[in-house]
Structures are given as structure tokens and as C-alpha cells.
Motif scaffolding. Structure first.
Motif, PDB file in Angstrom:
ATOM      1  N   ARG A 297     -20.305  46.495  47.446  1.00  0.00           N
ATOM      2  CA  ARG A 297     -20.555  45.508  48.471  1.00  0.00           C
ATOM      3  C   ARG A 297     -20.559  46.114  49.706  1.00  0.00           C
ATOM      4  N   SER A 298     -19.909  47.263  50.066  1.00  0.00           N
ATOM      5  CA  SER A 298     -20.110  47.981  51.418  1.00  0.00           C
ATOM      6  C   SER A 298     -21.377  48.620  51.269  1.00  0.00           C
ATOM      7  N   SER A 299     -22.009  49.140  50.082  1.00  0.00           N
ATOM      8  CA  SER A 299     -23.318  49.780  50.239  1.00  0.00           C
ATOM      9  C   SER A 299     -24.220  48.786  50.451  1.00  0.00           C
ATOM     10  N   LYS A 300     -24.079  47.614  49.852  1.00  0.00           N
ATOM     11  CA  LYS A 300     -25.095  46.582  50.209  1.00  0.00           C
ATOM     12  C   LYS A 300     -25.114  46.133  51.564  1.00  0.00           C
ATOM     13  N   ARG A 301     -23.954  45.996  52.434  1.00  0.00           N
ATOM     14  CA  ARG A 301     -23.910  45.596  53.706  1.00  0.00           C
ATOM     15  C   ARG A 301     -24.736  46.938  54.434  1.00  0.00           C
ATOM     16  N   ILE A 302     -24.491  48.182  54.190  1.00  0.00           N
ATOM     17  CA  ILE A 302     -24.986  49.123  54.870  1.00  0.00           C
ATOM     18  C   ILE A 302     -26.697  49.070  54.769  1.00  0.00           C
ATOM     19  N   ALA A 303     -26.938  49.186  53.475  1.00  0.00           N
ATOM     20  CA  ALA A 303     -28.532  48.971  53.113  1.00  0.00           C
ATOM     21  C   ALA A 303     -28.986  47.889  53.657  1.00  0.00           C
TER      22      ALA A 303
ATOM     23  N   ALA B 142     -15.261  49.570  42.300  1.00  0.00           N
ATOM     24  CA  ALA B 142     -16.306  49.690  42.202  1.00  0.00           C
ATOM     25  C   ALA B 142     -17.288  48.645  42.681  1.00  0.00           C
ATOM     26  N   GLU B 143     -16.702  47.457  42.509  1.00  0.00           N
ATOM     27  CA  GLU B 143     -17.346  46.126  43.288  1.00  0.00           C
ATOM     28  C   GLU B 143     -17.371  45.876  44.679  1.00  0.00           C
ATOM     29  N   GLU B 144     -16.031  46.408  45.186  1.00  0.00           N
ATOM     30  CA  GLU B 144     -15.888  46.617  46.541  1.00  0.00           C
ATOM     31  C   GLU B 144     -16.768  47.645  47.243  1.00  0.00           C
TER      32      GLU B 144
ATOM     33  N   ARG C 288     -21.663  59.354  49.905  1.00  0.00           N
ATOM     34  CA  ARG C 288     -21.052  58.534  50.885  1.00  0.00           C
ATOM     35  C   ARG C 288     -21.406  58.883  52.187  1.00  0.00           C
ATOM     36  N   HIS C 289     -21.865  60.272  52.401  1.00  0.00           N
ATOM     37  CA  HIS C 289     -22.452  60.871  53.873  1.00  0.00           C
ATOM     38  C   HIS C 289     -23.748  60.140  53.945  1.00  0.00           C
TER      39      HIS C 289
ATOM     40  N   THR D  12     -16.507  54.666  53.442  1.00  0.00           N
ATOM     41  CA  THR D  12     -17.640  54.596  54.066  1.00  0.00           C
ATOM     42  C   THR D  12     -17.804  53.923  55.137  1.00  0.00           C
ATOM     43  N   ASP D  13     -17.057  52.631  55.181  1.00  0.00           N
ATOM     44  CA  ASP D  13     -17.057  51.685  56.436  1.00  0.00           C
ATOM     45  C   ASP D  13     -16.154  52.326  57.310  1.00  0.00           C
ATOM     46  N   ILE D  14     -15.303  53.157  57.118  1.00  0.00           N
ATOM     47  CA  ILE D  14     -14.743  53.550  58.087  1.00  0.00           C
ATOM     48  C   ILE D  14     -15.140  54.807  58.929  1.00  0.00           C
ATOM     49  N   ASP D  15     -16.081  55.550  58.088  1.00  0.00           N
ATOM     50  CA  ASP D  15     -16.981  56.657  58.597  1.00  0.00           C
ATOM     51  C   ASP D  15     -18.076  56.170  59.575  1.00  0.00           C
ATOM     52  N   ALA D  16     -18.547  54.850  58.948  1.00  0.00           N
ATOM     53  CA  ALA D  16     -19.559  54.279  59.702  1.00  0.00           C
ATOM     54  C   ALA D  16     -19.277  53.909  61.251  1.00  0.00           C
ATOM     55  N   LEU D  17     -17.900  53.728  61.340  1.00  0.00           N
ATOM     56  CA  LEU D  17     -17.329  53.342  62.675  1.00  0.00           C
ATOM     57  C   LEU D  17     -17.655  54.309  63.626  1.00  0.00           C
TER      58      LEU D  17
END
Length: 734
Positions: A64-70, A59-61, A330-331, A300-305
Motif C-alpha cells: 500500500r505504501s508503494s502504491k501511494r508513492i507510485a 507485505a500488504e502494508e 526502498r531508496h 519508506t514513508d518515514i524516509d520520504a518525509l
């Protein structure tokens, strides 16, 4: 688990139960005195402790991904984020093999109304055969837009009815469609047995056997620094190479779509290869080994690529609602990446009424999306239900037998893993920084308890006192343990005991723990996280009864979840052992300068890892433990649980390298086993541990490295007593 003596341990259980009943003890566990956590309210959820801990880290990971995208604020920021993320994806997939000739050949063609089906074989690697069907439009002229369709977790592979209907539907609308068998499915079963007529590791009765093949071979691949996804993605990339070489394909209009595990492959391929211009994952998800997620690389990171290329994500009402809701959320994050890139209209998320799979409603939605971006006709025409009957699987076979293993032979995922491991072993050099490299590879952390150890009960057992203890190795992790403390005065040499099947396995108590305590040694027997009392599947056997229980058990989940958060199960459990050593060193009745660690089965590996990094451990014994990770990679079949493994271990080290770090402290390897838990002859073990033996010889103490066999519990315990008696004093480490 201690090799042949284990059966003797088990034979004692009936007698122990009978004795307990004769003594008038209440029903329940045969040795209730040895259980630490039952009856203590705060530990009622002990069997979910480890999984809850890993869930928190995941969940923490994700956060962090959500924060990067935001935090993305411009197209340039999106490009930087994607560059960093793509590098993580490629690293997670491991070293790609060289592009070699495909040697593609069509072995037959079926002419049908409005389309043809070509039976294709190509080599994604030399002699590693991929079987496929190519659905070619017959009432239109090329070059055609093409669709790559990786198959999900259906044993039938490319002949699965829903994929046949997809190929027919798209070919009749002008799309050349390549549906191929992924390894472990269709004609590409990796463990096919001609006597059984099925995969050797398939228990039968379900087409879901494919996840067993993926997980079983995938664990070997992870040891060498790749994973099963490495093989899936490379096959897909080479399939795109094949499509790009066909004169009837418009190489600038290649799309990818698949469902279930094929949906996950669609995401991975679209993220890894920008030649895919339109991506349509359906009911996407997959088994653990198909997912290369790592720290900084969430789904999410994979989809964002895939951004800013068109991405349609399709889900079904028949999938579990919580999962669909999570994918929808996620979308929304992926949608933000598209919007920041200025391409918000190029992605959508839709839910189709129907079961999990690729079903009517999805075909039409996929075709409409393809038509929009490839500029083809949008008319969906007749629905898939009006299509002709699908073909029997045999009609679609590209090989003469329907099995690559029988018709062509060649390489398999296990054989390629074997070759990769051998190449790594030939290149691997210990070097001056071996210790630091191993520590990093297993992600070993020092204990950081957030509260003091607690004594829950003390029981007078005559020659010794049994004390029930809980100690803490880090926040959220508690370790149940029993301390057998001799009642004789003075400070005693001591041992931390780590048994794969639990700290108080009946035979272990009767034939190891109690004799050592009566001989004057303090013994702390522990259950590292996810073992013994905190094992969600306890009681368990170190050797599972079938492959399904090996691949899909809690240990497998721990293994994959740990990788996703940058940890390893052996590393985390070794931290628990180190915390136990620290606890034992602080006990007033223990000589802190004379502490050993003794491990059985997987516990032996933990003993090796702990001793390599803590000089307070003055002697080590590993009994019934794996000889080497290289033996796992070299074996077609193996029976050790995934909790003993970690990503890329064989890139950095093998177990004999760990043993060399223990020199010159005494090291006993007893009843060492191979990949299939067969006890090895001492000479074979000594040959595998030549480097470790050399380290002891270099210190002038060759006699401290002992490889031996014990054919009885009593013989094993005598070995332990000798080890403890000869243990040199080192004093407590500052």
C-alpha cells in the motif's frame, strides 16, 4: 500459568513420564495423545503460522505504501502525502512533552590537536539528563555548521570508537559535532545496579545489552501510547534546540548522521524536525522498540518525509545482502518522491566496502555530501586512520562517576512511563462507550473462518472421549484443540480452556481438564495463535529465565509486528477464543446456553477480553493472571511477556474496566499476580477491581464477583466446578 500451584503441576510431570514408560508407550512427548498437529503433513509448519500471517499483513502494508508513492504526480501531491504521513509519525510517537529549560552545562573540556571535546549535560525533560560530547573545531572560526550524531546500539555510547573518530574527523574539517548517549547506553543506563556494576537486566558479555533496555522499557511506553522511539526522538529534538542556542553554530546548517540504530534515529529525527537540513543515515536499522512504524507509516514513508532536503543513504558490504538489497529498493521509491518534487539530485544511495558501523570510506562520503550542500571545503584531508588515538571512555564522561544514575539521579524512562501511566489513570473515565473503545483499542475482529472445523482423531478415555480438533478463526489461522466430551447422555455445560503454556500442559490435563470432564463438563482446551503447538519456541515457561529471553523472544516479535499492521496480539488471540466458543456452541453434546471460558496466565486476559464482547460466555475464570496493565507501567521490573500488551491500552482502559463489562455473569479471579508474577492477597486485588465490583453490585449480584486464592490444584479445580455449576443459562446468542 496458575501461580503457586504451577510448581505442583510440574512435579507431576516426572510421575507421568514414568507411568508412560512403564506402560510401554513409545518415546517422545510424555502425553502423546494430547498433541493434535504432529504427524499431519499440512500442519508441519504450524510453529511459523502466526509469524507468516503477520509477515503477509506487513507485505500488504508495504504494498500500500508503494502504491501511494507510485501515485504521486506533482509537487503538491507530494506535500499532501507528506502532511498526512507526518501526522501519522507524530501520532505514533505519542504526545510530546513541553519544551522546558535545557539547563545545559559544560562539565569539562579536552583540548586536542585541531579540536576540543566539551563534556555536556542537558535536560531534555526536567531532571532527565542527557550526556554528550561536543567536538568543536579549533583551527577555524565560527559560526560552524553542526552535525548531530545519535549513537547506535553500542553500550559504550558516545565513547564508542567509531563515533569518536567521526567527531574528530568532522571537527577538524570545520563541523561542530554533537555525539550524545541515548537512554540505555553510555552514561545513561536506565537499570544500572551499583552492586553488579552493570545494568540489572544485562546478562553480561555483550555491548548489545542496550537492546534489552530499549525493549524492556519500550513495552511499558507502548502501553501508555508512546514507545521507546518517543524518548529517542525527543532527546534528539532537544539536542537540536541546544545546538541552535550556541553562538558558534550556524542554525541554518544543521545535519544529522548516525549508524545502525543511530541511522534509524537519523531517519526519524530528519523526518520529524525540518531544522535538520542534511540527513545521512548509515547502515540504518534498529531494534523493534526504536521503530514507531504503524499502518500508513512504513520505513519508506518515514524516509520520504525528508524530501526535498538532501538525503544520502549509506550501506556497507558487511551488512547482510538481502537487507542491503531491500534498502536499495526502498531508496528507489524515495528517489521517486524527490523526482516528483523536482529535486531528484538531492538524494543518493551508496554502498561502502566495510563492516557494519561507521568506518573509513563512510566518513569521506558523508563529508563530501555535507560540503556539497553546506558550501564548505570538500577536501577530506587525512583519513581517520591517521587520527590520534581515541580517548578512554572515562576521559569523555560528563558525570563524575560515568553513570547518571549515580552522579545525578533524576528521571529514567521507567520513572517517566510510571508518571505518564498515573496521569492517564487519573484522567481516564469509563464513559458510555467503554465497550466500543476497548474493542477498538485491542483491534478485536469477529471470527471469519474460511473452512469448517475438522476432527482429526477420537480416543476413548473411559469416562470421556478425547477428540483432536482443528478449527479456523480467519483465513490463514488454524487453532489446534482437544475436546474432552463426557460419555453420559444429554447436553452438558462446557468450558473453553486457554492456558498460557499450552492446551495440554501435563499438570493441567491431570488436575483440571480430566477432573472437569469426569464431573460431566465438556472441556475444549485450545492453543490460540502462537501458543502451545503453534508457539515457535514451545515448550516455554510463562516466566522466562532471563531478560534477554523476555525482550527478544517470539512473543516480542508478534507484539511489534502486530502494532505495525494495526492489530494487537491479545485482540487476535481473543478472536481465536471467540471462534472456539462458536465451535463449542455448535456441538450436539454441549448446552450452548451454558459455556464458560477459563484462562491461566495470559489465557486469563484472553478470557476477560472474549467474555466482554460475547454474551454466549456465561461465566469466566482468570487464574494466575495479571492484575492490571497499570501495575506493569508502575513497576520498575516486570516479568509478563509482551504478547499480553498493546499500544495505548492505558489511554483507554485497564483490565478492571474489562472485568466490569462481564457483570452480571459470574467472574472468578484466582491467584491473581502482580507485574512480577507474585500472587497477590485477595484484598489487594479487590482494591484494584473496585470498579468491577461496583458493576456487579449495581446489578444486584455482588456474589458473582469472586476474588480468591487456591493453594493446590485440587482446590483450584473445585473452584472451577463451583463456577460451572452456578453458571446461569443464557441460551445461544442469535
Amino acid at each position: 500459568m496458575i501461580g503457586p500451584p504451577l510448581s505442583l503441576f510440574r512435579s507431576c510431570l516426572i510421575a507421568l513420564v514414568a507411568a508412560a514408560m512403564a506402560a510401554g508407550q513409545p518415546g517422545g512427548p510424555a502425553l502423546p495423545a494430547w498433541n493434535v498437529l504432529y504427524g499431519v503433513k499440512e500442519f508441519a509448519q504450524a510453529n511459523s503460522m502466526f509469524s507468516s500471517y503477520l509477515s503477509r499483513l506487513r507485505a500488504e502494508e508495504d504494498a500500500r505504501s508503494s502504491k501511494r508513492i507510485a501515485g504521486l504526480s506533482s509537487p503538491e501531491a507530494v506535500r499532501r502525502y507528506q502532511s498526512e504521513t507526518r501526522a501519522r509519525l507524530l501520532a505514533a510517537l505519542g504526545d510530546p512533552p513541553p519544551r522546558t529549560p535545557l539547563n545545559a552545562r559544560i562539565t569539562g573540556t579536552l583540548e586536542r590537536d585541531g579540536y576540543a571535546v566539551e563534556k555536556l549535560i542537558f535536560e531534555s525533560r526536567p531532571r532527565y539528563y542527557v550526556t554528550a560530547n561536543v567536538y568543536v573545531p579549533r583551527k577555524r572560526s565560527g559560526p560552524f555548521p553542526a552535525v548531530l550524531a545519535p549513537v547506535g546500539h553500542w553500550g559504550a555510547g558516545k565513547s564508542f570508537e567509531e563515533y569518536q573518530r567521526l567527531g574528530i574527523f568532522l571537527a577538524r574539517r570545520g563541523y561542530l559535532t554533537l555525539v550524545y548517549d541515548v537512554p540505555g547506553q553510555g552514561e545513561r543506563r536506565q537499570y544500572y545496579d551499583p552492586v553488579l556494576g552493570r545494568a540489572l537486566i544485562d546478562p553480561g558479555g555483550s555491548h548489545w545489552f542496550v537492546t534489552l533496555e530499549h525493549g524492556y522499557a519500550g513495552a511499558q511506553a507502548i502501553l501508555t501510547g508512546g514507545n521507546y522511539a518517543s524518548y529517542l526522538v525527543w532527546d534528539g529534538i532537544r539536542a537540536i534546540d541546544y545546538l541552535s542556542e550556541r553562538p558558534d553554530v550556524d542554525r541554518n546548517r544543521i545535519a544529522c548522521t548516525g549508524t545502525s540504530g543511530g541511522g534509524l534515529q537519523t531517519e526519524l529525527l530528519s523526518a520529524a524536525d525540518e531544522r535538520i537540513k542534511v540527513s545521512i543515515p548509515v547502515c540504518y536499522g534498529g531494534c523493534n522498540p526504536d521503530n514507531p512504524a504503524r499502518p500508513g507509516l512504513t520505513a519508506t514513508d518515514i524516509d520520504a518525509l525528508i524530501a526535498p532536503r538532501p538525503l544520502l543513504m549509506i550501506e556497507a558490504t558487511g551488512d547482510p545482502r538481502p537487507g542491503v538489497a531491500a534498502k536499495q529498493e526502498r531508496h528507489r521509491e524515495v528517489q521517486r518522491v524527490y523526482e516528483v518534487a523536482g529535486q531528484g539530485e538531492k538524494t543518493r544511495f551508496i554502498i561502502v566496502d566495510g563492516p557494519h558501523g561507521y568506518v573509513p570510506g563512510m566518513y569521506e562520503a558523508a563529508h563530501s555530501w555535507l560540503s556539497r550542500w553546506f558550501g564548505t571545503e570538500a577536501d577530506n584531508g587525512p583519513s581517520p586512520e591517521s587520527a590520534p588515538a581515541v580517548e578512554p571512555a572515562a576521559n569523555l564522561h560528563a558525570t563524575t562517576s560515568g553513570e547518571v544514575a549515580m552522579s545525578l539521579g533524576g528521571e529514567t524512562v521507567p520513572s517517566l512511563n510510571r508518571a505518564h501511566a498515573a496521569a492517564l489513570a487519573a484522567r481516564r473515565q469509563p464513559g458510555d462507550r467503554l465497550k466500543e473503545a476497548i474493542r477498538a483499542a485491542i483491534a478485536l475482529a469477529d471470527p471469519r473462518p474460511d473452512q469448517p472445523a475438522r476432527s482429526l482423531d477420537r480416543i476413548d478415555r473411559g469416562a470421556y472421549t478425547l477428540e483432536k480438533i482443528v478449527y479456523y478463526s480467519e483465513p490463514g489461522i488454524f487453532v489446534p484443540a482437544v475436546l474432552l466430551a463426557p460419555r453420559t447422555p444429554g447436553k452438558h455445560a462446557a468450558a473453553v480452556f486457554v492456558n498460557e503454556n499450552g492446551k495440554a500442559e501435563p499438570g493441567l490435563v491431570a488436575h483440571c481438564l480430566e477432573p472437569l470432564a469426569r464431573a460431566g463438563y465438556a472441556v475444549l482446551s485450545i492453543d490460540p495463535r502462537g501458543m502451545g503447538e503453534t508457539d515457535p519456541e514451545a515448550p516455554r515457561d510463562s516466566r522466562p529465565g532471563d531478560y534477554k529471553r523476555l525482550v527478544h523472544d517470539a512473543e516480542s516479535n508478534f507484539f511489534h509486528d502486530a502494532i505495525r499492521v494495526g492489530r494487537t496480539v491479545p485482540g487476535m488471540r481473543a478472536t481465536d477464543v471467540l471462534a472456539g466458543v462458536g465451535y463449542l456452541a455448535g456441538r450436539p453434546e454441549v448446552d450452548a446456553g451454558r459455556i464458560a471460558v477459563i484462562g491461566h496466565g495470559m489465557g486469563g486476559l484472553l478470557a476477560l477480553f472474549a467474555a466482554a464482547f460475547d454474551d454466549r460466555i456465561r461465566a469466566v475464570a482468570a487464574t494466575g493472571s495479571l492484575v492490571s496493565y497499570g501495575d506493569i507501567a508502575a513497576s520498575e521490573l516486570y516479568t509478563h511477556r509482551f504478547g499480553a500488551f498493546g499500544p495505548g491500552f492505558l489511554r483507554t482502559f485497564d483490565l478492571p474496566d474489562v472485568a466490569s463489562l462481564i457483570a452480571p455473569r459470574p467472574l472468578l479471579l484466582l491467584n491473581t499476580v502482580d507485574a512480577r508474577h507474585r500472587v497477590m492477597e485477595p484484598g489487594a486485588v479487590e482494591d484494584a477491581y473496585r470498579a468491577a465490583a461496583a458493576a456487579f453490585r449495581g446489578a444486584g449480584l455482588a456474589g458473582r464477583f469472586v476474588v480468591a486464592q487456591a493453594d493446590s490444584p485440587a482446590g483450584m479445580t473445585r473452584r472451577y466446578e463451583a463456577l460451572l455449576a452456578a453458571m446461569p443459562s443464557g441460551g445461544a446468542r442469535p
